[in-house]
Design a protein around this motif. Structure first.
Motif, PDB file in Angstrom:
ATOM      1  N   THR A   1     -35.974 -54.886 -35.379  1.00 17.69           N
ATOM      2  CA  THR A   1     -36.738 -54.328 -34.282  1.00 17.69           C
ATOM      3  C   THR A   1     -35.798 -53.748 -33.229  1.00 17.69           C
ATOM      4  O   THR A   1     -34.628 -54.073 -33.200  1.00 17.69           O
ATOM      5  N   LYS A   2     -36.363 -52.928 -32.363  1.00 18.14           N
ATOM      6  CA  LYS A   2     -35.553 -52.270 -31.338  1.00 18.14           C
ATOM      7  C   LYS A   2     -34.936 -53.298 -30.390  1.00 18.14           C
ATOM      8  O   LYS A   2     -33.772 -53.193 -30.040  1.00 18.14           O
ATOM      9  N   ASN A   3     -35.698 -54.325 -29.995  1.00 20.66           N
ATOM     10  CA  ASN A   3     -35.179 -55.327 -29.076  1.00 20.66           C
ATOM     11  C   ASN A   3     -34.010 -56.090 -29.696  1.00 20.66           C
ATOM     12  O   ASN A   3     -33.017 -56.349 -29.035  1.00 20.66           O
ATOM     13  N   THR A   4     -34.117 -56.441 -30.976  1.00 25.37           N
ATOM     14  CA  THR A   4     -33.025 -57.133 -31.647  1.00 25.37           C
ATOM     15  C   THR A   4     -31.799 -56.249 -31.703  1.00 25.37           C
ATOM     16  O   THR A   4     -30.686 -56.700 -31.454  1.00 25.37           O
ATOM     17  N   THR A   5     -31.983 -54.968 -32.013  1.00 24.00           N
ATOM     18  CA  THR A   5     -30.859 -54.038 -32.062  1.00 24.00           C
ATOM     19  C   THR A   5     -30.201 -53.917 -30.698  1.00 24.00           C
ATOM     20  O   THR A   5     -28.981 -53.909 -30.592  1.00 24.00           O
ATOM     21  N   THR A   6     -30.987 -53.864 -29.642  1.00 22.41           N
ATOM     22  CA  THR A   6     -30.447 -53.799 -28.287  1.00 22.41           C
ATOM     23  C   THR A   6     -29.659 -55.066 -27.971  1.00 22.41           C
ATOM     24  O   THR A   6     -28.551 -54.998 -27.434  1.00 22.41           O
ATOM     25  N   ASN A   7     -30.198 -56.233 -28.317  1.00 22.98           N
ATOM     26  CA  ASN A   7     -29.493 -57.492 -28.083  1.00 22.98           C
ATOM     27  C   ASN A   7     -28.197 -57.558 -28.874  1.00 22.98           C
ATOM     28  O   ASN A   7     -27.183 -58.033 -28.374  1.00 22.98           O
ATOM     29  N   ASP A   8     -28.220 -57.083 -30.129  1.00 24.97           N
ATOM     30  CA  ASP A   8     -27.012 -57.067 -30.946  1.00 24.97           C
ATOM     31  C   ASP A   8     -25.939 -56.208 -30.292  1.00 24.97           C
ATOM     32  O   ASP A   8     -24.775 -56.578 -30.253  1.00 24.97           O
ATOM     33  N   ALA A   9     -26.344 -55.047 -29.781  1.00 26.70           N
ATOM     34  CA  ALA A   9     -25.399 -54.148 -29.127  1.00 26.70           C
ATOM     35  C   ALA A   9     -24.811 -54.798 -27.886  1.00 26.70           C
ATOM     36  O   ALA A   9     -23.605 -54.717 -27.646  1.00 26.70           O
ATOM     37  N   ILE A  10     -25.649 -55.447 -27.094  1.00 25.00           N
ATOM     38  CA  ILE A  10     -25.181 -56.112 -25.877  1.00 25.00           C
ATOM     39  C   ILE A  10     -24.215 -57.231 -26.230  1.00 25.00           C
ATOM     40  O   ILE A  10     -23.141 -57.348 -25.647  1.00 25.00           O
ATOM     41  N   ASN A  11     -24.575 -58.060 -27.219  1.00 28.42           N
ATOM     42  CA  ASN A  11     -23.701 -59.165 -27.616  1.00 28.42           C
ATOM     43  C   ASN A  11     -22.362 -58.654 -28.127  1.00 28.42           C
ATOM     44  O   ASN A  11     -21.320 -59.186 -27.764  1.00 28.42           O
ATOM     45  N   THR A  12     -22.386 -57.651 -28.987  1.00 26.78           N
ATOM     46  CA  THR A  12     -21.136 -57.103 -29.524  1.00 26.78           C
ATOM     47  C   THR A  12     -20.307 -56.509 -28.403  1.00 26.78           C
ATOM     48  O   THR A  12     -19.100 -56.749 -28.321  1.00 26.78           O
ATOM     49  N   ASN A  13     -20.929 -55.744 -27.527  1.00 28.76           N
ATOM     50  CA  ASN A  13     -20.226 -55.133 -26.399  1.00 28.76           C
ATOM     51  C   ASN A  13     -19.596 -56.215 -25.524  1.00 28.76           C
ATOM     52  O   ASN A  13     -18.429 -56.100 -25.128  1.00 28.76           O
ATOM     53  N   ASP A  14     -20.332 -57.264 -25.213  1.00 30.16           N
ATOM     54  CA  ASP A  14     -19.806 -58.355 -24.381  1.00 30.16           C
ATOM     55  C   ASP A  14     -18.605 -59.027 -25.033  1.00 30.16           C
ATOM     56  O   ASP A  14     -17.600 -59.301 -24.382  1.00 30.16           O
ATOM     57  N   VAL A  15     -18.714 -59.294 -26.327  1.00 36.37           N
ATOM     58  CA  VAL A  15     -17.620 -59.956 -27.042  1.00 36.37           C
ATOM     59  C   VAL A  15     -16.395 -59.058 -27.094  1.00 36.37           C
ATOM     60  O   VAL A  15     -15.270 -59.515 -26.868  1.00 36.37           O
ATOM     61  N   VAL A  16     -16.588 -57.777 -27.370  1.00 29.97           N
ATOM     62  CA  VAL A  16     -15.462 -56.835 -27.415  1.00 29.97           C
ATOM     63  C   VAL A  16     -14.822 -56.719 -26.034  1.00 29.97           C
ATOM     64  O   VAL A  16     -13.592 -56.778 -25.902  1.00 29.97           O
ATOM     65  N   ASN A  17     -15.628 -56.584 -24.988  1.00 27.27           N
ATOM     66  CA  ASN A  17     -15.077 -56.485 -23.627  1.00 27.27           C
ATOM     67  C   ASN A  17     -14.303 -57.739 -23.246  1.00 27.27           C
ATOM     68  O   ASN A  17     -13.255 -57.666 -22.608  1.00 27.27           O
ATOM     69  N   ASP A  18     -14.806 -58.901 -23.637  1.00 21.78           N
ATOM     70  CA  ASP A  18     -14.118 -60.161 -23.367  1.00 21.78           C
ATOM     71  C   ASP A  18     -12.765 -60.187 -24.084  1.00 21.78           C
ATOM     72  O   ASP A  18     -11.764 -60.609 -23.515  1.00 21.78           O
ATOM     73  N   ALA A  19     -12.738 -59.708 -25.334  1.00 22.42           N
ATOM     74  CA  ALA A  19     -11.484 -59.674 -26.092  1.00 22.42           C
ATOM     75  C   ALA A  19     -10.485 -58.704 -25.469  1.00 22.42           C
ATOM     76  O   ALA A  19      -9.278 -58.967 -25.470  1.00 22.42           O
ATOM     77  N   VAL A  20     -10.981 -57.598 -24.921  1.00 24.01           N
ATOM     78  CA  VAL A  20     -10.104 -56.640 -24.235  1.00 24.01           C
ATOM     79  C   VAL A  20      -9.487 -57.311 -23.010  1.00 24.01           C
ATOM     80  O   VAL A  20      -8.278 -57.232 -22.782  1.00 24.01           O
TER      81      VAL A  20
END
Length: 104
Positions: A1-20
């Motif tokens: 669903t669109k909401n799950t895809t949005t949450n996945d993007a947010i989670n991935t973005n947060d994890v990548v930003n944290d790693a940076v």
């Protein structure tokens, strides 16, 4: 669903930003980040795991680019390679933000 895809993007973005911020990886550009998010979504939606050649065919990127995305996702501890080099697949790590979200 669109909401799950949005949450996945947010989670991935947060994890990548944290790693940076922690110096684990270099900051990817927006296009690369979007491809990393798409790669993570593909792996997440294939619960039994997925081979890199299947990821390549789904996101229409070069094998070298997909290998780079997979390496970043491994470095930030979201995925792992499970199995032998010939028959193994990429799967979501059991202790990642994605596996925790799917248990809720």
């Amino acid at each position: 669903t669109k909401n799950t895809t949005t949450n996945d993007a947010i989670n991935t973005n947060d994890v990548v930003n944290d790693a940076v911020e922690k110096g684990i990886i270099n900051k990817p550009g927006d296009a690369v980040l979007n491809s990393i998010i798409e790669t993570m979504r593909i792996i997440y939606t294939n619960k039994e795991g997925i081979k890199s050649k299947d990821i390549i065919s789904q996101i229409d990127k070069s094998p070298a680019s997909v290998d780079r995305y997979l390496e970043i996702l491994r470095k930030v501890d979201l995925i792992k390679f499970d199995g032998s080099p010939k028959f193994g697949k990429y799967v979501v790590k059991k202790d990642s933000v994605f596996s925790k979200n799917s248990e809720m």
